[in-house]
Design an enzyme around this catalytic site. Sequence first.
Site, PDB file in Angstrom:
ATOM      1  N   ASP A 221       0.863  -1.173   0.000  1.00 53.41           N
ATOM      2  CA  ASP A 221       0.000   0.000   0.000  1.00 53.41           C
ATOM      3  C   ASP A 221       0.909   1.234   0.000  1.00 53.41           C
ATOM      4  O   ASP A 221       2.094   1.150   0.324  1.00 53.41           O
ATOM      5  CB  ASP A 221      -0.886  -0.030   1.256  1.00 53.41           C
ATOM      6  CG  ASP A 221      -1.753   1.201   1.381  1.00 53.41           C
ATOM      7  OD1 ASP A 221      -2.347   1.618   0.378  1.00 53.41           O
ATOM      8  OD2 ASP A 221      -1.815   1.752   2.495  1.00 53.41           O
TER       9      ASP A 221
ATOM     10  N   ASP B  88      -0.236   4.881   1.177  1.00 54.35           N
ATOM     11  CA  ASP B  88      -0.465   5.827   2.274  1.00 54.35           C
ATOM     12  C   ASP B  88      -0.304   5.190   3.646  1.00 54.35           C
ATOM     13  O   ASP B  88      -0.982   4.205   3.980  1.00 54.35           O
ATOM     14  CB  ASP B  88      -1.862   6.447   2.138  1.00 54.35           C
ATOM     15  CG  ASP B  88      -1.965   7.315   0.894  1.00 54.35           C
ATOM     16  OD1 ASP B  88      -1.100   8.179   0.708  1.00 54.35           O
ATOM     17  OD2 ASP B  88      -2.907   7.101   0.108  1.00 54.35           O
TER      18      ASP B  88
ATOM     19  N   ASP C 257      -2.652  -1.041   5.781  1.00 51.19           N
ATOM     20  CA  ASP C 257      -3.017  -0.416   7.055  1.00 51.19           C
ATOM     21  C   ASP C 257      -4.492  -0.046   7.180  1.00 51.19           C
ATOM     22  O   ASP C 257      -4.950   0.280   8.258  1.00 51.19           O
ATOM     23  CB  ASP C 257      -2.195   0.864   7.266  1.00 51.19           C
ATOM     24  CG  ASP C 257      -2.600   1.985   6.319  1.00 51.19           C
ATOM     25  OD1 ASP C 257      -3.069   3.030   6.787  1.00 51.19           O
ATOM     26  OD2 ASP C 257      -2.458   1.805   5.094  1.00 51.19           O
TER      27      ASP C 257
END
Length: 266
Positions: A17, A19, A216
Amino acid sequence: MEKLLNRAKEIQIIFFDIDDTLRVKDTGFMPASMPQIFAALREKGILTGIATGRNLFGVVPEIRALNPDFFVTANGAYVVDKLDQIIYQHALPTTVVSELVAWLEASSSEYAFYGADEVVASAWSDTMRAAIAPIYGQLPVNPDYYLTHDIYQMESLSEHDDQLVLPEKLADKVRMVRWHPHSSDIVPMTGSKAEGVRQVLDKLGLSAANVMNFGDELNDVELFDLGGLSVAMKVSHPKILEMADYITDTVENDGIEKALKALNIL
């Protein structure tokens, strides 16, 4: 831990991922070690990929410079390889986008369209700016963008986003995934990062056991459920922390490097 180390031996491709995983969303900070980490993975014959809710427009230059092999963007709806060759694309039907626009406007919600490599807003307000600007900067405004472009994802944006409920005629076509207090991704019902990653695995002849994922947020749920090894950052959503095979440190504290070394990937 021994079981994890044994599973780690099967890893042939790793998806990251962006961000708050590779890069801090609000500040743009990315550890100086990341280019060396990606280079070291290549030397070991391990492929790399980006799996993000952003579209290609949002894959910032420093992420591109890591030279990943694949880009799973728009939460799995648009997938390309490092040569920008399309592996998979799943645009929302124009009729569905039109229905979404009508519903969002009736709900006093702004919205954004995700094309393949462009993000366009219905308006540019303080709410839009607070949620979107840290990722994309100021967006062009064109509420009719969907009439002339394929749309792979939409976003709802309002102060009451947590109260929005899809009408029955749309609830079996799309789903909403919250990513911000004032915004949700609107994706195809079967759309997810996991679907995009599956397309890559099929192309490569790999299985879920061969993939490792770093993430996340809630748009990583299906990916963590796919199989292989899932690593959550320390600041992850509670559901992601619960699903993770391994929890690592934050971006600022070199969480990715720590996990790769702890699992004997590097």
